[in-house]
Structure formats: C-alpha cells, structure tokens
Design an enzyme around this catalytic site. Structure first.
Site, PDB file in Angstrom:
ATOM      1  N   GLU A  19     -10.776  -2.037   5.445  1.00 10.25           N
ATOM      2  CA  GLU A  19      -9.633  -2.340   6.299  1.00 10.25           C
ATOM      3  C   GLU A  19     -10.034  -2.416   7.763  1.00 10.25           C
ATOM      4  OE1 GLU A  19      -5.222  -0.510   7.395  1.00 10.25           O
ATOM      5  OE2 GLU A  19      -6.713   0.761   6.471  1.00 10.25           O
ATOM      6  N   SER A  24      -5.698   6.559  13.532  1.00  9.38           N
ATOM      7  CA  SER A  24      -5.199   6.648  14.908  1.00  9.38           C
ATOM      8  C   SER A  24      -6.345   6.728  15.906  1.00  9.38           C
ATOM      9  CB  SER A  24      -4.291   7.871  15.058  1.00  9.38           C
ATOM     10  OG  SER A  24      -5.063   9.052  14.976  1.00  9.38           O
ATOM     11  N   GLU A  37      -6.902   8.914  18.098  1.00  9.45           N
ATOM     12  CA  GLU A  37      -7.437  10.278  18.177  1.00  9.45           C
ATOM     13  C   GLU A  37      -8.496  10.511  17.090  1.00  9.45           C
ATOM     14  OE1 GLU A  37      -3.796   9.951  20.372  1.00  9.45           O
ATOM     15  OE2 GLU A  37      -4.248   9.454  18.284  1.00  9.45           O
ATOM     16  N   GLN A  69       0.826  -1.201   0.000  1.00 11.64           N
ATOM     17  CA  GLN A  69       0.000   0.000   0.000  1.00 11.64           C
ATOM     18  C   GLN A  69       0.862   1.253   0.000  1.00 11.64           C
ATOM     19  OE1 GLN A  69      -2.116   0.623   3.671  1.00 11.64           O
ATOM     20  NE2 GLN A  69      -3.768   1.743   2.694  1.00 11.64           N
ATOM     21  N   GLY A  70       0.677   2.127  -0.971  1.00 13.38           N
ATOM     22  CA  GLY A  70       1.434   3.370  -1.060  1.00 13.38           C
ATOM     23  C   GLY A  70       0.559   4.573  -0.750  1.00 13.38           C
ATOM     24  N   SER A 107       0.795   6.552   2.873  1.00 20.05           N
ATOM     25  CA  SER A 107       1.482   7.504   3.752  1.00 20.05           C
ATOM     26  C   SER A 107       2.748   8.064   3.120  1.00 20.05           C
ATOM     27  CB  SER A 107       1.841   6.823   5.076  1.00 20.05           C
ATOM     28  OG  SER A 107       0.688   6.475   5.793  1.00 20.05           O
TER      29      SER A 107
END
Length: 400
Positions: free
Chosen positions: A244, A385, A387, A126-127, A129
């Site tokens: 996901e 995340s 958060e 997976q590209g 980030s």
C-alpha cells in the site's frame, strides 16, 4: 547513483503517455480534473479498457495477468497515469488483497478471485480499522469462531472506504482470544451480500460519503475463505501494508494539481485580476514546487535501491516519502483554496448539481475545491500516520 531514465524507459514513457492521451474517456478525465471521484460505473468502464490493453494489474506476476515490468516501468506507468489524469486501478483489490491471495492463498482462491479483480467484476473494500483499533490495529475485537465448515463473525469495522459499492471485504478477525494480540488474528474474505452485514455511511468533513461503518452480526463465512493459516493474519496484513505504501507519495498527482493551480491562477476571475501576478502567491507556488522536486528525487533514489532491498522488506525511506507526500498534497489543496477565495463551496454531489434551479455563485470548477481541501486532511493518517512513520525513520534510518 544514476537517477536518469534509459532510452528504453523514455520510449516506454512516451508509449504510456500516448495511450492515456488516446484512451481515457473524456467524461472521466473531466471529472478527475474537476476534483470529482469517478463512480462505480466509471471505474469498471476504465478498468476494462486497461484490461483489454493488458495493463490493469501491471505489478502482478505474469502468470496472473501482470506485465513483467520492473520497478522503474511500474513507477513510470503510475506517474503518467496520475498526470494524464486517469483513474488508478482500485487499490483495495489490485494493490492490497490480490498480492495476499496470489502469495498466500490456495489455488482455488487464486482461480476464483484474481481474474475478477483484473476486470473489476468484484469491487473490494478493506476491513481493518475498528472503533478504538486504528493506530493500534492489533487490538481489534471482531471475532470469528469456527463452527464446522464456517466461521461465525461478529463485530464492527469503521472508516471502510467505498463499502457502499463493495462486493467483497477482506477482514482481519480475532480467531484466538487467548493468544498474544498479534498472534491470534486471521485473514478472511467475506461476501458483502452475506446475511448479517450492515453498512452505514459516515459523512466526511467535506460532506461526502466515502467511508462507512460495517457491522457483522452472526455472519457465516465458509472456512475455504480463510487466506493462509489461521492466526497468521497479522503477517499477511504487514505484507499488504508494504504494497500500500510504495506509491503513497503521489508525486504525479501533485504535479497535476500544481499545473491546475497555475492554470486557474492565470485567469482573471472574481474581479480581482490574475492571482499569478501577485508575488506572494508565486512564492508559495515556487516553494511547493521545490519541495515536490526534492520528493521526486527521493522517490527515484528509493526506486534505484529496490534491487538491493531484501525481498518483501519495505525500504524505511518510504516513510519519508509518505510524510512529505502528504504534506505536499495538503499544501497544494491550500493553494487551490487561495485561488478560489470566498467562492469555495461545501460538497455538492452530482445529483445536487443537476437538481439546483438557481445559477451557481461562482464558476463550476470552484464547487469541488473546498471538498478537496478538507478531504486532504486524512492523508497524514491513512497508510500509517505521520507519527508512526517518524518512529520508523528514527529507528530504521537514524538508528535511534
């Protein structure tokens, strides 16, 4: 709300459990029990066992090789696979890029890529980030400029899991720098053997090599590898992330780890007797088990509501599963550290273990526990995340 399984679902669970018990290669099972990652050869071998059974891509549509199982049977399959234990199909291909391809891709893309994902003939990574574009993914800077029948790609991706094994990478790239940042992104499929691609390892906190940096220097990608419409990649990425996060609670894997904790703690080792006989340790284990049971019930409630959810809209309660599942995975890794005590060792690759000419300080099973503890720090971050998940809960569940 009835959270119990039907007789048919219980019979299915027994069938799946018997299959895993009989079919997982013993050497692969031993690696998983010990906390080691199966290598590329192991994954291909096991994936082809699943493919021969017709279970390699259980949640896909039937016309592309799926099983036709409903959400409950898919859940049972995943939980039994985690507890066997057996390797999960490679998520980057099966759970991420494949649903994007069979939903938004061309017929040529479906025929070319989907059968090779079923058998793991192609290994995907997976590209998404980039340095400075993690939580704010829409700020990505990797550019793809159309030149005739190709896109020319320049930029960098980071934290790319298992890129060292990958045959293909699915990438978000910026194709319109003048558009609002979410509107100028496209979804490209890129052959990792293309000239101009460089993969550099990133050493993890546990000493292992799981993630990488991937650099693109004037990489030419055929325009036919664009999925869907140009500048609509952000929509496809949101669709992908919904797939996901569904099983990210990892209830089955946490159950298996608690079983291992109890087993190891029941053995007299390190000259300190049985850890399970210590009241404070038993209290810690019991507290985590109660949290895990509550998480399991919450996941079943989310599952029971699937039929009421709007198609392709993620239940915001899945954010609760993600947060709590990550906390429990980290708590169980801490309990394993309690079990191993001072004999926790830094990461040692299989090659290191084979080359050493001195006996280990502690038992063999101790060599992977510290690595698992350090590696578990990441589960609060990937897949969105904690958060971000709390913001989703505040807005969609609590109405704040």
């Amino acid at each position: 709300m009835d959270l119990s399984f039907t007789e048919d679902e219980l019979a299915f669970r027994d069938e799946v459990r018997a299959f895993f018990r009989a079919s997982v290669p013993p050497d692969i099972c031993e690696k998983l029990v010990a906390g080691l990652h199966p290598n590329k050869s192991d994954m291909r071998r096991w994936t082809r066992v699943l493919a021969d059974k017709g279970w390699a891509v259980p949640h896909w549509p039937i016309e592309f090789g799926g099983t036709g199982w409903g959400p409950v049977k898919q859940y049972i399959f995943t939980e039994e696979m985690s507890q066997a234990p057996a390797p999960a199909p490679l998520a980057f291909g099966v759970n991420m890029v494949a649903p994007v391809i069979y939903t938004f891709g061309t017929e040529a893309q479906k025929k070319r890529f989907l059968p090779r994902i079923v058998t793991l003939e192609d290994w995907w990574c997976q590209g998404f980030s980039e340095p400075g574009s993690g939580s704010d993914l829409a700020s990505l800077k990797t550019r793809a400029v159309r030149e005739g029948d190709h896109y020319v790609v320049n930029g960098q991706k980071t934290w790319t899991t298992f890129a060292q094994y990958a045959d293909w990478i699915f990438c978000l790239v910026r194709t319109d720098p003048n558009a609002k940042k979410q509107l100028g992104i496209s979804f490209l499929l890129i052959d990792m053997k293309s000239p101009g691609i460089t993969v550099r390892p990133i050493q993890m906190i546990d000493g292992s090599h799981e993630v990488n940096e991937v650099f693109f220097d004037d990489v030419r990608v055929p325009a036919e590898n664009l999925v869907g419409q140009e500048n609509r990649g952000w929509d496809y990425a949101k669709f992908l992330l919904g797939h996901e996060r569904f099983n990210i609670a990892c209830v089955g894997a946490s159950k298996e780890r608690i079983r291992r904790i109890k087993h190891l703690a029941s053995r007299s080792c390190f000259g300190r007797g049985r850890l399970i006989d210590q009241a404070d340790f038993r209290e810690k284990v019991a507290a985590v088990e109660l949290q895990l049971k509550a998480l399991e019930i919450t996941q079943l409630r989310v599952l029971a509501n699937v039929s009421k959810q709007q198609k392709d809209v993620q239940d915001p309660a899945s954010s609760i599963l993600k947060i709590r599942g990550a906390e429990i995975q980290q708590a169980t890794s801490e309990l394993l550290m309690d079990v191993v005590g001072p004999y926790a060792l830094p990461h040692q690759s299989e090659e290191d273990l084979e080359r050493r000419n001195e006996p280990p300080i502690g038992p063999d099973w101790a060599t992977t526990i510290a690595s698992a503890y350090f590696n578990a720090r990441k589960v609060s971050i990937y897949g969105g995340s904690d958060e971000i998940q709390k913001n989703i809960i505040a807005k969609a569940v609590l109405g704040l």
